[in-house]
Structure formats: structure tokens, C-alpha cells
Write a protein that holds these residues in place. Structure first.
Motif, PDB file in Angstrom:
ATOM      1  N   GLY A 206       0.819  -1.207   0.000  1.00 31.99           N
ATOM      2  CA  GLY A 206       0.000   0.000   0.000  1.00 31.99           C
ATOM      3  C   GLY A 206       0.849   1.252   0.000  1.00 31.99           C
ATOM      4  N   GLY A 207       0.211   2.360   0.248  1.00 25.27           N
ATOM      5  CA  GLY A 207       0.895   3.650   0.286  1.00 25.27           C
ATOM      6  C   GLY A 207       0.352   4.555  -0.798  1.00 25.27           C
ATOM      7  N   GLY A 208       0.322   5.834  -0.525  1.00 18.30           N
ATOM      8  CA  GLY A 208      -0.122   6.813  -1.506  1.00 18.30           C
ATOM      9  C   GLY A 208      -1.580   6.689  -1.891  1.00 18.30           C
ATOM     10  N   GLY A 209      -2.368   6.088  -1.007  1.00 17.18           N
ATOM     11  CA  GLY A 209      -3.798   5.944  -1.287  1.00 17.18           C
ATOM     12  C   GLY A 209      -4.163   4.701  -2.084  1.00 17.18           C
ATOM     13  N   LEU A 210      -3.169   3.839  -2.367  1.00 15.56           N
ATOM     14  CA  LEU A 210      -3.445   2.606  -3.112  1.00 15.56           C
ATOM     15  C   LEU A 210      -4.348   1.694  -2.279  1.00 15.56           C
ATOM     16  CD1 LEU A 210      -2.549   1.036  -5.762  1.00 15.56           C
ATOM     17  CD2 LEU A 210      -1.094  -0.256  -4.227  1.00 15.56           C
ATOM     18  N   VAL A 211      -5.384   1.166  -2.899  1.00 14.79           N
ATOM     19  CA  VAL A 211      -6.273   0.247  -2.188  1.00 14.79           C
ATOM     20  C   VAL A 211      -6.248  -1.163  -2.778  1.00 14.79           C
ATOM     21  CG1 VAL A 211      -7.831   2.021  -1.278  1.00 14.79           C
ATOM     22  CG2 VAL A 211      -8.316   0.997  -3.510  1.00 14.79           C
ATOM     23  N   ALA A 212      -5.904  -1.281  -4.072  1.00 14.80           N
ATOM     24  CA  ALA A 212      -5.901  -2.607  -4.695  1.00 14.80           C
ATOM     25  C   ALA A 212      -5.100  -2.588  -5.995  1.00 14.80           C
ATOM     26  CB  ALA A 212      -7.332  -3.049  -4.991  1.00 14.80           C
ATOM     27  N   LEU A 213      -4.746  -3.791  -6.423  1.00 13.63           N
ATOM     28  CA  LEU A 213      -4.157  -4.013  -7.746  1.00 13.63           C
ATOM     29  C   LEU A 213      -5.102  -4.917  -8.516  1.00 13.63           C
ATOM     30  CD1 LEU A 213      -0.377  -4.922  -7.215  1.00 13.63           C
ATOM     31  CD2 LEU A 213      -1.309  -2.784  -8.098  1.00 13.63           C
ATOM     32  N   GLU A 214      -5.216  -4.650  -9.793  1.00 14.29           N
ATOM     33  CA  GLU A 214      -5.962  -5.543 -10.686  1.00 14.29           C
ATOM     34  C   GLU A 214      -4.933  -6.136 -11.629  1.00 14.29           C
ATOM     35  OE1 GLU A 214      -9.333  -7.430 -12.274  1.00 14.29           O
ATOM     36  OE2 GLU A 214      -9.524  -5.867 -10.750  1.00 14.29           O
ATOM     37  N   LEU A 215      -4.776  -7.456 -11.577  1.00 10.55           N
ATOM     38  CA  LEU A 215      -3.784  -8.135 -12.410  1.00 10.55           C
ATOM     39  C   LEU A 215      -4.449  -8.921 -13.516  1.00 10.55           C
ATOM     40  CD1 LEU A 215      -2.308  -8.186  -9.368  1.00 10.55           C
ATOM     41  CD2 LEU A 215      -0.601  -9.174 -10.849  1.00 10.55           C
ATOM     42  N   GLU A 216      -3.932  -8.728 -14.722  1.00 14.33           N
ATOM     43  CA  GLU A 216      -4.390  -9.484 -15.874  1.00 14.33           C
ATOM     44  C   GLU A 216      -3.189 -10.225 -16.436  1.00 14.33           C
ATOM     45  OE1 GLU A 216      -6.293  -6.860 -18.657  1.00 14.33           O
ATOM     46  OE2 GLU A 216      -7.668  -6.073 -17.131  1.00 14.33           O
ATOM     47  N   HIS A 217      -3.456 -11.313 -17.159  1.00 11.48           N
ATOM     48  CA  HIS A 217      -2.380 -12.078 -17.775  1.00 11.48           C
ATOM     49  C   HIS A 217      -2.827 -12.601 -19.128  1.00 11.48           C
ATOM     50  CE1 HIS A 217      -4.760 -15.458 -16.416  1.00 11.48           C
ATOM     51  NE2 HIS A 217      -3.898 -16.326 -16.888  1.00 11.48           N
ATOM     52  N   TYR A 218      -1.873 -13.112 -19.874  1.00 11.35           N
ATOM     53  CA  TYR A 218      -2.133 -13.712 -21.170  1.00 11.35           C
ATOM     54  C   TYR A 218      -2.195 -15.218 -20.925  1.00 11.35           C
ATOM     55  CZ  TYR A 218      -1.690 -14.296 -26.242  1.00 11.35           C
ATOM     56  OH  TYR A 218      -1.904 -14.605 -27.551  1.00 11.35           O
ATOM     57  N   PRO A 219      -3.412 -15.800 -20.809  1.00 11.02           N
ATOM     58  CA  PRO A 219      -3.539 -17.228 -20.481  1.00 11.02           C
ATOM     59  C   PRO A 219      -2.794 -18.119 -21.472  1.00 11.02           C
ATOM     60  CG  PRO A 219      -5.672 -16.131 -20.360  1.00 11.02           C
ATOM     61  CD  PRO A 219      -4.716 -15.159 -21.006  1.00 11.02           C
ATOM     62  N   GLY A 220      -2.182 -19.156 -20.944  1.00  8.77           N
ATOM     63  CA  GLY A 220      -1.412 -20.080 -21.774  1.00  8.77           C
ATOM     64  C   GLY A 220       0.007 -19.590 -21.967  1.00  8.77           C
ATOM     65  N   MET A 221       0.166 -18.414 -22.551  1.00 10.98           N
ATOM     66  CA  MET A 221       1.498 -17.853 -22.758  1.00 10.98           C
ATOM     67  C   MET A 221       2.162 -17.539 -21.418  1.00 10.98           C
ATOM     68  SD  MET A 221       2.444 -14.367 -24.767  1.00 10.98           S
ATOM     69  CE  MET A 221       4.052 -13.656 -24.677  1.00 10.98           C
TER      70      MET A 221
END
Length: 155
Positions: free
Chosen positions: A47-62
Motif C-alpha cells: 500500500g501507500g499513496g492511497g493505493l487500495v488494490a491491484l488488478e492483475l491481468e495475464h495472457y492465459p497459456g502464454m
């Protein structure tokens, strides 16, 4: 380690669900009675600087294939008994575990070096995209950092 295939010594998972560090550690320790050390890295959403969450995406398979290639490289390079890479995707709030890297070897030096190698390379080489979500409603895509690229290149 006779009779063990390389595939049975490596566990690579990309998932949204939480993971259990104890279960993953026990799986690696059960591979070979000659294991003398296990290195681990547990990454959490900072956290820090007002961060509340991360949204992570990926390239499935690769993404999974990239992580598997990395794990295979570490297995050979550090003479590992086994290794585990679990990376979460989806929305993760501050304080939640995001990545687990485990490396087991006959000796502690190889286990610890392999753990650092895996996390340093994973941070720059795997196809994940992160968006930061802030308390004020902003959403910002995270750019790769030159510092991380330099660390990964050092291996």
C-alpha cells in the motif's frame, strides 16, 4: 531424485484464488529426503499513496508457459530438487498475497539463489499487466521499471 520427471518437480499456477504456503512448502519437501534447504518469497500487495488494490491481468497459456520455462531454467541452473511459482490474478487488496516462489535444493545457497533468480526474472519476464486502484477512484496502469529490468539482466 531418480524416477522423478522434471514436470513432477515443478509446479506453476496462475490463479485468482488464495494459496496456502504451508501446503505448497510440504509438497516440495516431500519430493526428496536429501533436500537440505528451501528458499521462499511471498510477495504481497504493498500500500501507500492511497493505493487500495491491484488488478492483475495475464495472457492465459502464454503466461504459464513463460513461467514454466523460467522454472525449468532455474531447476537446471541451480540443481534444484523442485520449485513452485504461484501468481495470482484478478483484484487483490493491499496486504493480500500476490506471488509465491519456492525453491528446494540439497543446500541452502542454491535454494536461496534460485528463489531470488526466479522472482527477479518473473517480475520483468512474465506477461502480467497491473492496474493500481486508488481510494480517490483513479486507476493507473503500472509501467515496467528500469530498476527491475537491470536486476533481472544481472542474472
Amino acid at each position: 531424485m531418480s524416477g522423478m520427471t522434471q514436470q513432477s518437480r515443478i509446479r506453476v499456477v496462475v490463479q485468482s484464488a488464495p494459496f496456502d504456503v504451508g501446503t505448497e512448502t510440504a509438497r516440495l519437501l516431500a519430493l526428496d529426503p536429501e533436500t537440505g534447504g528451501l528458499g521462499s518469497f511471498l510477495g504481497v500487495v504493498r500500500g501507500g499513496g492511497g493505493l487500495v488494490a491491484l488488478e492483475l491481468e495475464h495472457y492465459p497459456g502464454m503466461c504459464e508457459q513463460t513461467l514454466m520455462t523460467l522454472a525449468e531454467d532455474a531447476l537446471q541452473r541451480f540443481s534444484l530438487v523442485g520449485c513452485t511459482i504461484i501468481h495470482r490474478v484478478g483484484r487483490l487488496v493491499v496486504g493480500e498475497p500476490i506471488v509465491l516462489v519456492l525453491a528446494s535444493a540439497a543446500h541452502r545457497g542454491a535454494a536461496l539463489d534460485a528463489t531470488r533468480f526466479l522472482i527477479d526474472r518473473l517480475k520483468t519476464g512474465a506477461p502480467f499487466w497491473k492496474a493500481e486502484e486508488f481510494a480517490d477512484g483513479r486507476r493507473v496502469w503500472v509501467e515496467s521499471r528500469q530498476e527491475d529490468e537491470a536486476i533481472a539482466a544481472g542474472w
